[in-house]
Design a protein around this motif. Structure first.
Motif, PDB file in Angstrom:
ATOM      1  N   VAL A 218      -0.936   8.873  -4.209  1.00 10.81           N
ATOM      2  CA  VAL A 218      -2.230   9.389  -3.910  1.00 10.81           C
ATOM      3  C   VAL A 218      -2.430  11.128  -4.566  1.00 10.81           C
ATOM      4  O   VAL A 218      -1.590  11.578  -4.460  1.00 10.81           O
ATOM      5  CB  VAL A 218      -1.911   9.684  -2.184  1.00 10.81           C
ATOM      6  N   VAL A 219      -3.442  11.157  -4.896  1.00 15.26           N
ATOM      7  CA  VAL A 219      -3.763  12.291  -5.581  1.00 15.26           C
ATOM      8  C   VAL A 219      -5.015  12.594  -4.711  1.00 15.26           C
ATOM      9  O   VAL A 219      -6.311  12.096  -4.733  1.00 15.26           O
ATOM     10  CB  VAL A 219      -4.210  12.307  -6.834  1.00 15.26           C
ATOM     11  N   ASP A 220      -5.282  13.973  -4.068  1.00 10.50           N
ATOM     12  CA  ASP A 220      -6.372  14.520  -3.674  1.00 10.50           C
ATOM     13  C   ASP A 220      -7.047  13.427  -2.313  1.00 10.50           C
ATOM     14  O   ASP A 220      -8.297  13.117  -2.341  1.00 10.50           O
ATOM     15  CB  ASP A 220      -7.220  14.955  -4.376  1.00 10.50           C
ATOM     16  N   GLY A 221      -6.034  12.674  -1.845  1.00 13.98           N
ATOM     17  CA  GLY A 221      -6.600  11.839  -0.705  1.00 13.98           C
ATOM     18  C   GLY A 221      -7.047  10.600  -1.284  1.00 13.98           C
ATOM     19  O   GLY A 221      -7.345   9.879  -0.525  1.00 13.98           O
ATOM     20  N   THR A 222      -7.147  10.382  -2.681  1.00 10.45           N
ATOM     21  CA  THR A 222      -7.473   9.266  -3.165  1.00 10.45           C
ATOM     22  C   THR A 222      -6.386   8.467  -3.687  1.00 10.45           C
ATOM     23  O   THR A 222      -5.387   9.061  -4.516  1.00 10.45           O
ATOM     24  CB  THR A 222      -8.587   9.448  -4.197  1.00 10.45           C
ATOM     25  N   VAL A 223      -6.098   7.155  -3.419  1.00  5.84           N
ATOM     26  CA  VAL A 223      -5.100   6.199  -3.989  1.00  5.84           C
ATOM     27  C   VAL A 223      -5.315   5.971  -5.499  1.00  5.84           C
ATOM     28  O   VAL A 223      -6.470   5.227  -6.004  1.00  5.84           O
ATOM     29  CB  VAL A 223      -5.123   4.841  -3.202  1.00  5.84           C
ATOM     30  N   ARG A 224      -4.650   6.429  -6.444  1.00  5.03           N
ATOM     31  CA  ARG A 224      -4.783   6.237  -7.884  1.00  5.03           C
ATOM     32  C   ARG A 224      -4.355   5.127  -8.498  1.00  5.03           C
ATOM     33  O   ARG A 224      -4.141   4.703  -9.583  1.00  5.03           O
ATOM     34  CB  ARG A 224      -4.463   7.454  -8.579  1.00  5.03           C
ATOM     35  N   GLY A 225      -3.149   4.531  -7.508  1.00  5.59           N
ATOM     36  CA  GLY A 225      -2.273   3.416  -8.122  1.00  5.59           C
ATOM     37  C   GLY A 225      -1.395   3.330  -7.359  1.00  5.59           C
ATOM     38  O   GLY A 225      -1.131   3.741  -6.348  1.00  5.59           O
ATOM     39  N   THR A 226      -0.029   2.460  -8.143  1.00  8.44           N
ATOM     40  CA  THR A 226       0.994   2.230  -7.154  1.00  8.44           C
ATOM     41  C   THR A 226       2.175   2.452  -8.210  1.00  8.44           C
ATOM     42  O   THR A 226       2.294   2.234  -9.379  1.00  8.44           O
ATOM     43  CB  THR A 226       1.087   0.738  -6.701  1.00  8.44           C
ATOM     44  N   VAL A 227       3.390   3.107  -7.740  1.00  6.97           N
ATOM     45  CA  VAL A 227       4.566   3.205  -8.359  1.00  6.97           C
ATOM     46  C   VAL A 227       5.578   2.387  -7.455  1.00  6.97           C
ATOM     47  O   VAL A 227       5.701   2.189  -6.360  1.00  6.97           O
ATOM     48  CB  VAL A 227       5.015   4.479  -8.490  1.00  6.97           C
ATOM     49  N   GLY A 228       6.762   1.773  -8.242  1.00  7.32           N
ATOM     50  CA  GLY A 228       7.737   1.126  -7.518  1.00  7.32           C
ATOM     51  C   GLY A 228       8.852   0.562  -8.514  1.00  7.32           C
ATOM     52  O   GLY A 228       8.945   0.817  -9.590  1.00  7.32           O
ATOM     53  N   VAL A 229       9.651   0.109  -7.740  1.00 11.15           N
ATOM     54  CA  VAL A 229      11.067  -0.465  -8.408  1.00 11.15           C
ATOM     55  C   VAL A 229      11.093  -2.078  -8.020  1.00 11.15           C
ATOM     56  O   VAL A 229      10.772  -2.486  -6.808  1.00 11.15           O
ATOM     57  CB  VAL A 229      12.420   0.058  -7.972  1.00 11.15           C
ATOM     58  N   LEU A 230      11.280  -2.864  -8.875  1.00  8.80           N
ATOM     59  CA  LEU A 230      11.648  -4.211  -8.824  1.00  8.80           C
ATOM     60  C   LEU A 230      13.085  -4.659  -9.026  1.00  8.80           C
ATOM     61  O   LEU A 230      13.344  -4.366 -10.133  1.00  8.80           O
ATOM     62  CB  LEU A 230      10.706  -5.276  -9.498  1.00  8.80           C
ATOM     63  N   ALA A 231      13.718  -5.047  -8.239  1.00 11.44           N
ATOM     64  CA  ALA A 231      15.362  -5.218  -8.481  1.00 11.44           C
ATOM     65  C   ALA A 231      15.964  -6.646  -7.605  1.00 11.44           C
ATOM     66  O   ALA A 231      15.083  -7.110  -6.850  1.00 11.44           O
ATOM     67  CB  ALA A 231      16.112  -3.903  -7.921  1.00 11.44           C
ATOM     68  N   THR A 232      17.043  -6.818  -7.865  1.00  8.55           N
ATOM     69  CA  THR A 232      17.580  -7.790  -7.197  1.00  8.55           C
ATOM     70  C   THR A 232      17.886  -7.298  -5.448  1.00  8.55           C
ATOM     71  O   THR A 232      17.740  -6.110  -5.536  1.00  8.55           O
ATOM     72  CB  THR A 232      18.942  -8.213  -7.660  1.00  8.55           C
ATOM     73  N   GLN A 233      18.263  -8.208  -4.793  1.00  8.55           N
ATOM     74  CA  GLN A 233      18.550  -7.885  -3.358  1.00  8.55           C
ATOM     75  C   GLN A 233      19.642  -7.019  -3.459  1.00  8.55           C
ATOM     76  O   GLN A 233      20.101  -6.056  -2.218  1.00  8.55           O
ATOM     77  CB  GLN A 233      18.888  -8.865  -2.410  1.00  8.55           C
ATOM     78  N   ARG A 234      20.745  -7.040  -4.418  1.00 10.53           N
ATOM     79  CA  ARG A 234      21.779  -6.235  -4.286  1.00 10.53           C
ATOM     80  C   ARG A 234      21.357  -4.795  -5.129  1.00 10.53           C
ATOM     81  O   ARG A 234      21.857  -4.543  -6.230  1.00 10.53           O
ATOM     82  CB  ARG A 234      22.942  -6.925  -5.286  1.00 10.53           C
ATOM     83  N   MET A 235      20.682  -3.955  -4.314  1.00 12.07           N
ATOM     84  CA  MET A 235      20.369  -2.504  -4.896  1.00 12.07           C
ATOM     85  C   MET A 235      20.994  -1.683  -3.837  1.00 12.07           C
ATOM     86  O   MET A 235      21.154  -2.056  -2.732  1.00 12.07           O
ATOM     87  CB  MET A 235      18.784  -2.439  -5.134  1.00 12.07           C
ATOM     88  N   HIS A 236      20.938  -0.220  -4.055  1.00 12.82           N
ATOM     89  CA  HIS A 236      21.327   0.927  -3.242  1.00 12.82           C
ATOM     90  C   HIS A 236      20.089   1.127  -2.490  1.00 12.82           C
ATOM     91  O   HIS A 236      19.038   2.120  -3.101  1.00 12.82           O
ATOM     92  CB  HIS A 236      21.928   1.965  -3.799  1.00 12.82           C
ATOM     93  N   TYR A 237      19.679   0.585  -1.360  1.00 11.18           N
ATOM     94  CA  TYR A 237      18.315   0.706  -0.729  1.00 11.18           C
ATOM     95  C   TYR A 237      17.897   2.161  -0.363  1.00 11.18           C
ATOM     96  O   TYR A 237      16.860   2.604  -0.852  1.00 11.18           O
ATOM     97  CB  TYR A 237      18.170  -0.113   0.287  1.00 11.18           C
TER      98      TYR A 237
END
Length: 359
Positions: free
Chosen positions: A315-334
């Protein structure tokens, strides 16, 4: 007894403690957890631990893979684990280890705009999580042109790169009706950059067409080339375009819980940009303002069976500009992964302030 009080998931405290220990061991080792290992940690007898593990299996929290004597946590167990982390109020950027924050700051601070942030973010998140870093930059209404570049690939084939001031960087391979030389392409890009930098990209097409209609000279040939290139690089459905960035796919190659066939399907899906767009837009909407953790993604994207998505809106200046994230196996350090994604998402707002939202 105090340790028999149940949680909202129907587990009493002893079951919760054994499950938490099983999750921790499984995340560390990637191997099915045996009752003896849990007995050593908990101080309980092996017999007691075995009985509790049977209860957890009956509750859908543990499963036994193949003929192994040990058990592994299920998606249901990991969802409970995430809820417990949230309930302990440890989901916030301030809980991210100092070394992780320092690493993120070093990689992202000082970049030249939101577009550069989107491009660099997956690399940073992949390194921190040992998963796949993802970023999706969405086109913005009223986007202003910053720069355009054309590169000749082959006969009648051109790579167009369009950068806008919202930070979006879009590349597209153009198949032309007539061949254009590298000199033609350089001349067209120079003309567009000199005449239309700062223009609303939706207005550029109409203006080029109007100028081409007025001119009757060699200048018109340039305008016609620029018009053809621009109309193909930024089509009428430009508002639907999204730029996708993916890093760290190799981190999944050693995933012990993915067989070779399903791993190939998943890797192929990650190579297809439209599948990544579908994945992120299906689960992170413009109404989101926090980090989401999504299990059972195979319900919408079959290739993602057994994978977990940790994602947040940028979110930039109140507007959603996109998405960021991580895709991993269930065995991650949550805890670390959730907080890393939250910290990076938080930096987008600061990036917009620091750069004036320029690309």
């Amino acid at each position: 007894m105090a340790d028999l009080r149940e949680t909202g998931w129907g587990l009493h405290a002893r079951q919760q403690a054994i499950l938490a220990a099983a999750i921790e061991l499984y995340v560390q080792t990637g191997e099915p957890v045996a009752s003896q290992a849990l007995a050593n940690i908990s101080g309980l007898s092996s017999a007691t631990v075995r009985n509790v593990m049977v209860e957890l299996a009956d509750a859908g929290m543990l499963e036994q893979p193949h003929t192994s004597a040990g058990r592994i946590p299920t998606a249901r167990a990991f969802r409970l684990h995430v809820e417990q982390i949230r309930g302990a109020n440890r989901i916030a950027p301030r809980w991210l280890p100092v070394e992780s924050r320092t690493q993120i700051d070093a990689q992202l601070q000082g970049l030249g705009g939101i577009g550069a942030f989107f491009e660099r973010t997956p690399q940073v998140l992949a390194a921190l999580s040992s998963g796949v870093g993802l970023a999706l930059a969405t086109a913005q209404p009223g986007d202003l042109l910053e720069h355009v570049h054309f590169q000749r690939l082959a006969l009648k084939k051109v790579l167009a790169v369009v950068v806008t001031r919202s930070g979006a960087v879009r590349d597209r391979v153009l198949l032309l009706e007539r061949d254009l030389s590298m000199n033609d392409l350089e001349t067209a890009s120079r003309y567009l950059n000199e005449n239309f930098r700062g223009w609303d990209v939706e207005r550029v097409r109409a203006e080029i067409a109007a100028r081409a209609e007025r001119e009757r000279s060699e200048y018109q040939r340039l305008l016609q080339a620029a018009e053809e290139l621009w109309s193909r690089a930024v089509p009428d459905d430009r508002s639907l375009e999204q730029s996708v960035y993916v890093e760290g796919v190799s981190n999944l190659l050693g995933a012990a819980d993915k067989d070779s066939a399903s791993l190939r399907e998943m890797l192929a899906a990650l190579e297809a940009k439209e599948r990544v767009v579908a994945l992120l837009t299906a689960y992170v909407t413009s109404e989101e303002r926090s980090v989401r953790v999504i299990f059972n993604m195979e319900e919408r994207v079959p290739e993602m069976q057994g994978m977990v998505l940790v994602a947040a809106p940028a979110v930039v200046d109140g507007t959603v500009r996109g998405t960021v994230g991580v895709l991993a196996t269930q065995r991650m350090h949550y805890e670390n992964t959730i907080n890393a994604v939250g910290y990076v998402a938080q930096m987008f707002a600061q990036a917009g302030n620091d750069t004036g939202d320029r690309s």
